[in-house]
Design a protein around this motif. Structure first.
Motif, short mmCIF file in Angstrom:
data_model
loop_
_atom_site.label_atom_id
_atom_site.label_comp_id
_atom_site.label_asym_id
_atom_site.label_seq_id
_atom_site.Cartn_x
_atom_site.Cartn_y
_atom_site.Cartn_z
N CYS A 119 5.33 -4.42 4.60
CA CYS A 119 6.67 -3.85 4.41
C CYS A 119 7.54 -3.94 5.66
O CYS A 119 8.55 -3.25 5.75
CB CYS A 119 6.55 -2.40 3.98
SG CYS A 119 5.76 -1.37 5.24
N CYS A 148 0.81 -1.22 0.00
CA CYS A 148 0.00 0.00 0.00
C CYS A 148 0.85 1.28 0.00
O CYS A 148 0.40 2.31 -0.46
CB CYS A 148 -0.94 0.00 1.19
SG CYS A 148 -0.11 0.23 2.78
N CYS A 197 7.55 1.67 4.75
CA CYS A 197 6.92 2.75 3.98
C CYS A 197 6.71 4.00 4.81
O CYS A 197 6.39 5.06 4.26
CB CYS A 197 5.60 2.28 3.37
SG CYS A 197 4.29 1.99 4.58
N CYS A 237 -1.11 -1.93 5.17
CA CYS A 237 -1.07 -3.38 4.97
C CYS A 237 -0.03 -4.12 5.84
O CYS A 237 -0.13 -5.32 6.01
CB CYS A 237 -0.80 -3.69 3.50
SG CYS A 237 0.89 -3.34 2.95
S1 FES Z 1 2.11 -0.70 5.47
FE1 FES Z 1 1.66 -1.23 3.42
S2 FES Z 1 3.50 -0.95 2.38
FE2 FES Z 1 3.96 -0.31 4.39
#
Ligand code: FES
Length: 100
Positions: free
Chosen positions: A64, A56, A77, A61
């Protein structure tokens, strides 16, 4: 898959991803840096050991999660690259760290 829009005059920082040194643009996220450097996974899931990539890029999400400067479970992210930052894959479930 990803291509950065070039900006003239932007600074760069040196980061170490999986023990390899890279120059990346200052101000981007760790997740963007990892993708920009061509890596195809940031972690493996604890249950099935499946590889994961950032999805995302906005903190929703949790795909990452990486170990950044020795601290596991960091959302790549949501963290901006810094000079001399050590970025490593997260393999499975990481231990929780005690806050002092
Ligand atoms: S929380 Fe989704 S890419 Fe970092």
């Amino acid at each position: 898959m990803f291509r950065r829009i070039e900006q003239t005059g932007s600074d760069s920082v040196t980061v170490r991803i999986d023990n390899r040194e890279f120059q990346v643009p200052a101000g981007i996220s760790v997740a963007a840096a990892v993708l920009l450097c061509g890596f195809r996974k940031v972690r493996n899931t604890p249950v099935t050991d499946s590889p994961r990539l950032p999805y995302c890029m906005m903190g929703i999400c949790f795909d990452c999660l990486m170990c950044i400067d020795g601290v596991p479970n960091q959302q790549a992210c949501q963290v901006e690259v810094r000079d001399n930052m050590a970025i490593d894959y997260q393999r499975g479930a990481a231990e929780l760290l005690q806050q002092e």
